[in-house]
Design an enzyme around this catalytic site. Structure first.
Site, PDB file in Angstrom:
ATOM      1  N   ASP A 138       0.584  -0.839  -0.119  1.00 56.40           N
ATOM      2  CA  ASP A 138      -0.179   0.318   0.608  1.00 56.40           C
ATOM      3  C   ASP A 138       1.092   0.615   0.245  1.00 56.40           C
ATOM      4  O   ASP A 138      -0.087   2.253  -1.126  1.00 56.40           O
ATOM      5  CB  ASP A 138      -0.967   0.291   1.073  1.00 56.40           C
ATOM      6  CG  ASP A 138      -0.414   0.063   2.487  1.00 56.40           C
ATOM      7  OD1 ASP A 138       0.865   0.035   2.505  1.00 56.40           O
ATOM      8  OD2 ASP A 138      -1.460   0.247   3.354  1.00 56.40           O
ATOM      9  N   ASP A 139       2.079   1.322   0.373  1.00 54.25           N
ATOM     10  CA  ASP A 139       3.488   2.682   0.325  1.00 54.25           C
ATOM     11  C   ASP A 139       2.957   3.414  -0.791  1.00 54.25           C
ATOM     12  O   ASP A 139       3.125   4.718  -0.956  1.00 54.25           O
ATOM     13  CB  ASP A 139       4.265   2.106   0.968  1.00 54.25           C
ATOM     14  CG  ASP A 139       4.802   1.485   2.319  1.00 54.25           C
ATOM     15  OD1 ASP A 139       3.175   0.809   2.187  1.00 54.25           O
ATOM     16  OD2 ASP A 139       5.911   1.004   3.094  1.00 54.25           O
ATOM     17  N   ALA A 140       3.413   2.000  -1.759  1.00 54.75           N
ATOM     18  CA  ALA A 140       3.146   2.478  -3.399  1.00 54.75           C
ATOM     19  C   ALA A 140       2.552   3.502  -3.757  1.00 54.75           C
ATOM     20  O   ALA A 140       2.257   4.030  -5.216  1.00 54.75           O
ATOM     21  CB  ALA A 140       3.198   1.439  -4.418  1.00 54.75           C
ATOM     22  N   LEU A 141       1.362   3.249  -3.205  1.00 56.79           N
ATOM     23  CA  LEU A 141      -0.029   4.945  -3.954  1.00 56.79           C
ATOM     24  C   LEU A 141       0.819   5.886  -3.291  1.00 56.79           C
ATOM     25  O   LEU A 141       0.510   6.638  -4.054  1.00 56.79           O
ATOM     26  CB  LEU A 141      -0.471   3.881  -3.066  1.00 56.79           C
ATOM     27  CG  LEU A 141      -1.813   2.796  -2.926  1.00 56.79           C
ATOM     28  CD1 LEU A 141      -2.878   2.022  -3.277  1.00 56.79           C
ATOM     29  CD2 LEU A 141      -1.545   1.916  -4.847  1.00 56.79           C
ATOM     30  N   HIS A 142       1.342   6.237  -2.319  1.00 55.32           N
ATOM     31  CA  HIS A 142       1.961   7.529  -1.856  1.00 55.32           C
ATOM     32  C   HIS A 142       2.739   7.896  -2.807  1.00 55.32           C
ATOM     33  O   HIS A 142       3.231   8.907  -3.573  1.00 55.32           O
ATOM     34  CB  HIS A 142       2.487   7.203  -0.687  1.00 55.32           C
ATOM     35  CG  HIS A 142       2.870   8.674  -0.277  1.00 55.32           C
ATOM     36  ND1 HIS A 142       4.366   9.417  -0.656  1.00 55.32           N
ATOM     37  CD2 HIS A 142       2.421   9.937  -0.175  1.00 55.32           C
ATOM     38  CE1 HIS A 142       5.205  10.260   0.013  1.00 55.32           C
ATOM     39  NE2 HIS A 142       4.074  10.941  -0.247  1.00 55.32           N
TER      40      HIS A 142
END
Length: 368
Positions: A138-142
């Site tokens: 989910d970090d990748a979305l930022h």
């Protein structure tokens, strides 16, 4: 964009500090970090997140020292990306956010050549058939949603936004199985290891990591800031942000912070700055954009800001209680007044700039 209720929210935030007070804290925290880091650092995701926050502060105040430091960092890396232009890794593309911020000031095409080529290759889809699973955490979305959104606008090229949505959809709702978005709560699991049936807290509860959800909130905010209101998937991104913020509101601590483990307050309890700052950033943006009711979310933003300023910010501007790098509540422990990190400072600056704008809006409404 509607700003209904923002004045009420702004007054709630202003109760914890007027616009100039918020700006003063932001300057103090930024100046402390810069003063302690004469060497600005690498161009990885952690330092890039700091520079995203620093450029937000520059846009707020127009102070050249922030711009000079950011420009010096970018020039040191020749506006390049880790892994080069062929990289598909979201962490490597995070630096492109600050490069795009600098391009907005300088209008030098060389500043966005590398991030532009990296995103173009992914949008073209030539190298990796069916390659929509790059954002598996989910970090990748930022890290990567905002460059896709901003370059699509600059290039006036809808395929950038189409690819962005396919990547996002795979992360949220992976084909052939559950994605990282919990359809019940609206919160996000960090990666597939934490999905139901996987890793749980010592008490047997789901592990819904505060900073992981903060990364999602930050990515959605930056994407919504970039996209035109009429873009195809804006309603979906707005709805995802609002659902996340509603769930986060229900588990905010009385002192304004969020625990590192949102579903288990006993799992490493205590204040934590990075997740709290990103969730405050998302809340403040949603208030300014009129996406959430001020009566319900103004106090959330105000509590978070007061908690951060009174607990995490030292008198000299050092920012504490930042959980270190990792992927779950156990990572980077223990978290205390002396623990800090570049990405945590960046998150604080992003949150503060949005909160300052809320406070300024409220003050403007009451000025005779």
């Amino acid at each position: 964009m509607a700003f209904g209720g923002a004045g009420v929210a702004g007054r709630a935030v202003a109760a914890g500090g007027a616009y100039e007070d918020v700006c003063g804290v932001l300057r103090r925290v930024a100046d402390h970090w810069v003063g302690a880091h004469g060497e600005p650092g690498d161009n990885g995701w952690a330092r890039a997140t700091f520079f995203s926050g620093l450029m937000a502060l520059y846009r707020l105040t127009g102070e050249e020292r922030s711009l000079r430091y950011a420009r010096g960092w970018a020039e040191q890396h020749a506006y390049g990306l880790k892994g080069g232009v062929a990289t598909r890794h979201a962490d490597n593309q995070c630096a492109g956010q600050a490069y795009l911020d600098l391009y907005a000031v300088d209008r030098d095409p060389d500043q966005i050549e590398a991030i532009g080529e990296s995103v173009r290759r992914m949008a073209a889809g030539g190298e990796r058939p069916g390659g929509d699973g790059d954002w598996w955490w989910d970090d990748a979305l930022h890290m990567a949603m905002p460059p896709f959104a901003r370059l699509g606008l600059l290039r006036d090229d809808a395929p950038y936004w189409d690819k962005l949505h396919r990547l996002y959809t795979h992360t949220a709702r992976a084909e052939g199985g559950p994605g990282l978005l919990d359809p019940v709560t609206g919160l996000w699991f960090r990666d597939k290891r934490f999905l139901p049936g996987g890793i749980v807290s010592p008490a047997g509860r789901p592990v819904l990591w505060s900073r992981g959800n903060g990364w999602v909130a930050g990515g959605l905010v930056k994407t919504l800031k970039a996209l035109p209101r009429t873009a195809a998937h804006v309603p979906e991104y707005r709805a995802a942000l609002v659902r996340l913020l509603r769930a986060a509101r229900a588990v905010q601590r009385g002192d304004g912070f969020w625990n590192v483990s949102l579903a288990d307050p006993a799992h490493f309890p205590g204040p934590e700055t990075s997740g709290t700052a990103f969730l405050a950033y998302g809340t403040a943006y949603a208030l300014r954009a009129g996406l959430v009711p001020a009566r319900d979310f103004g106090p959330v933003a105000a509590r978070a800001w007061r908690g951060l300023v009174t607990t995490a910010v030292h008198q000299d501007g050092f920012l504490g209680y930042v959980q270190g790098t990792g992927d779950r509540p156990e990572s980077g422990q223990p978290v205390g007044p002396g623990s800090t990190a570049d990405f945590g400072v960046g998150a604080f600056l992003l949150a503060g700039t949005e909160l300052a704008l809320l406070a300024r809006g409220a003050e403007a409404r009451v000025t005779p």
